[in-house]
Scaffold this motif. Structure first.
Motif, PDB file in Angstrom:
ATOM      1  N   VAL A 234       0.867  -1.182   0.000  1.00  0.00           N
ATOM      2  CA  VAL A 234       0.000   0.000   0.000  1.00  0.00           C
ATOM      3  C   VAL A 234       0.898   1.224   0.000  1.00  0.00           C
ATOM      4  O   VAL A 234       1.621   1.474   0.966  1.00  0.00           O
ATOM      5  N   SER A 239      -5.323   4.525  -1.423  1.00  0.00           N
ATOM      6  CA  SER A 239      -5.526   3.096  -1.183  1.00  0.00           C
ATOM      7  C   SER A 239      -5.916   2.811   0.264  1.00  0.00           C
ATOM      8  O   SER A 239      -6.652   1.859   0.540  1.00  0.00           O
ATOM      9  N   THR A 242      -9.633   3.135   0.035  1.00  0.00           N
ATOM     10  CA  THR A 242     -10.373   2.280  -0.899  1.00  0.00           C
ATOM     11  C   THR A 242     -10.282   0.798  -0.530  1.00  0.00           C
ATOM     12  O   THR A 242     -11.245   0.052  -0.712  1.00  0.00           O
ATOM     13  N   ILE A 243      -9.161   0.355  -0.001  1.00  0.00           N
ATOM     14  CA  ILE A 243      -8.972  -1.064   0.318  1.00  0.00           C
ATOM     15  C   ILE A 243      -9.975  -1.574   1.351  1.00  0.00           C
ATOM     16  O   ILE A 243     -10.588  -2.627   1.153  1.00  0.00           O
TER      17      ILE A 243
END
Length: 312
Positions: A234, A239, A242-243
């Motif tokens: 990451v 991210s 969003t992850i």
């Protein structure tokens, strides 16, 4: 070599690659892997995607047809085995094929020398096609493969030769999002092991204690197969947000704060790489059987992570 045999010899490193989108070729994937093969990679996993219903406009009108966005799992498995002389682990899905079609695919894989499989149910969506005689649970598919390993096929055949597959399954340290609680999710995992699974790869983790507690829970249930932690590089603040939405995992507050304090994208990349490298080092030093890296086809962040861990 089978995954479980490799684990007996020492800690492993596996990476996960997506097949190219429909209409694209494999050259971009080769470019990514060419950069990574200098590291001690034991296996390459190749994902598989279920077909979804879509609308296709033809000359005589619009028709509704099934479409797989990334259809090349078997072909890519053979291509990578040939190019890199490495063991490749294709994913096998419950969705998209019935059990008889799955048997034919497994025969193809065995004929080209595949000895490791990673079995998952696949994520069901409203547009995902459910075939008649398909499976709803990964444990049922694991059982089918286990039966083939004993020479028992769905289609009757004389003097059937057994297959020789090593079977991996997914584990969810923070529970699968559909499970009401971790206890029930662990029971599903145990059923997969009892059906014949040989090892587990976890959903991506960002906290060592999450992995440690998951292994402890598994051992308490007499799940004694190797449990390989999954990690994802990451390297951006985007991210970080969003992850969790996509994969239903938690990211530690300390990591989030570090990324929030970064002044540039380059700082984000460096902070993310350093954090994940420390996590991988802790996992390996604590005795994990290895690590599995979800590359998502992004070679630079994976390369930076592996350099930080293995090129010291």
């Amino acid at each position: 070599m089978k995954v479980i045999d490799c684990v007996k010899k020492g800690q492993i490193l596996s990476i996960e690659i997506l097949p190219p989108n429909r209409g694209q070729n494999i050259e971009e994937i080769y470019a990514v892997l060419d950069e990574l093969m200098n590291f001690p990679i034991s296996f390459i996993n190749v994902t598989k995607h279920a077909p979804e219903m879509t609308y296709l406009e033809l000359e005589d009108g619009i028709v509704k047809v099934p479409k797989v966005k990334r259809p090349g799992t078997v072909g890519m498995t053979a291509a990578l085995m040939n190019r890199y002389n490495i063991d490749v682990v294709p994913h096998v899905l419950c969705f998209g094929m019935n059990k008889y079609q799955i048997e034919d695919m497994l025969i193809d894989l065995h004929l080209i020398g595949v000895r490791n499989l990673f079995v998952i149910r696949g994520e069901y969506e409203n547009q995902t096609i459910e075939e008649k005689d398909s499976y709803s649970h990964a444990s049922d598919l694991v059982k089918q493969i286990s039966n083939m390993n004993m020479g028992e096929y769905l289609y009757p055949c004389e003097n059937a030769k057994p297959t020789d597959f090593c079977i991996g399954v997914a584990g969810y340290p923070e529970k699968h999002f559909e499970a009401p609680n971790i206890e029930e999710d662990m029971r599903y995992l145990k059923k997969k092991i009892e059906s014949g699974a040989d090892y587990v790869i976890t959903q991506m983790i960002f906290d060592f204690d999450v992995y440690k507690k998951f292994v402890e829970r598994a051992r308490q249930l007499s799940i004694n197969v190797p449990i390989i932690p999954g990690v994802k590089p990451v390297v951006s603040l985007k991210s970080i947000y969003t992850i969790p939405r996509k994969f239903f995992v938690n990211i530690p507050e300390s990591f989030v704060k570090q990324m929030q304090e970064a002044k540039t994208h380059r700082e984000e990349f460096q902070i993310g790489t350093k954090y994940m490298a420390k996590l991988v080092e802790k996992l390996l030093s604590s005795g994990a059987p290895g690590v599995h890296v979800f590359t998502m086809g992004r070679g630079q962040s994976t390369k930076a992570l592996l350099e930080a861990v293995f090129n010291r």
